[in-house]
Design an enzyme around this catalytic site. Sequence first.
Site, short mmCIF file in Angstrom:
data_model
loop_
_atom_site.label_atom_id
_atom_site.label_comp_id
_atom_site.label_asym_id
_atom_site.label_seq_id
_atom_site.Cartn_x
_atom_site.Cartn_y
_atom_site.Cartn_z
CD GLU A 78 -21.92 42.29 -66.62
OE1 GLU A 78 -22.03 41.05 -66.72
OE2 GLU A 78 -21.76 42.87 -65.53
CG ASP A 112 -21.14 46.12 -65.04
OD1 ASP A 112 -20.99 45.48 -66.09
OD2 ASP A 112 -21.56 45.59 -63.98
#
Length: 305
Positions: free
Chosen positions: A166, A164
């Site tokens: 982010e 992920d």
Amino acid sequence: MFTPVRSRIRTAALALSAITALALGATATTGAAAAPTAAKQGPTSVAYVEVNNNSMLNVGKYTLANGGGNVFDVAVIFAANINYDTGTKAATLYFNENVQRVLDNAATQIRPLQQKGIKVVLSVLGNHQGAGFANFPSQQAASTFAKTLSDTVAKYGLDGIDFDDEYAEYGNNGTGQPNASSFVYLVSALRANMPGKIISLYNIGPAASRLSYGGVDITSKFDYAWNPYYGSWQVPGIALPKSKLSPAAVQIGGTSQSTAASLARRTVSEGYGVYLTYNLDGANRTADVSAFTRELYGSDARYTP
């Protein structure tokens, strides 16, 4: 405009204990063999669990009223972090106290799910420190972090890793900006280290758009990729077969039941093989879950506390 999925409270980024690279040759904790489960026809269902607030065991509490199969096939521990050590100038793997607690108590928090036939995957997320999957300074640095990840999977008896990209905040602490080679090196090394395990892609961030370099394309090294925007339909921009993609993404209790049902219906009608859910908590969410299981599997869900 859709709100990005991670309206989540990112206390994963604020917790108290850290792990750098695990020692080479860490002893694996081997899970018990999965017990036979009722056959289930239909897409793979995925449940992200915010372990800062909720128990992984909630994933195993839902079965199909017709046939008794598990509603969820993959449970994702959310989340470990990729941190940056300013002394060594290297990426490190960080577990907050809640993630660490789940891993340390794998016998009671992970193994019961695996014994039901549910795969348990660790999500790894940026942590505002400049380290990410797309800015390793060398192939060796990427390979070293891949070894840290595969050692973690082996040590705690996990079923794979979820990426992920982010909150990395590339450039912080003097780190580099995203480059073309890093994620290719990282995923290639990780797949070589754990050929039988899951590698999944939360389709967001610089890494998700950097899947080929130097004639190497890592698309086929992923088992799954999913849409990162809850309550929406968005086909991940990766050339995997439909059976490995989730264009649907829902937040349990946050996405309306009608939308969850509509997205599930579209998943089936358009032939996609994965359905992504986020934020399964400890409440009885039978109505929310049944909204999509009726469309995916032709059955209501049953909740067993």
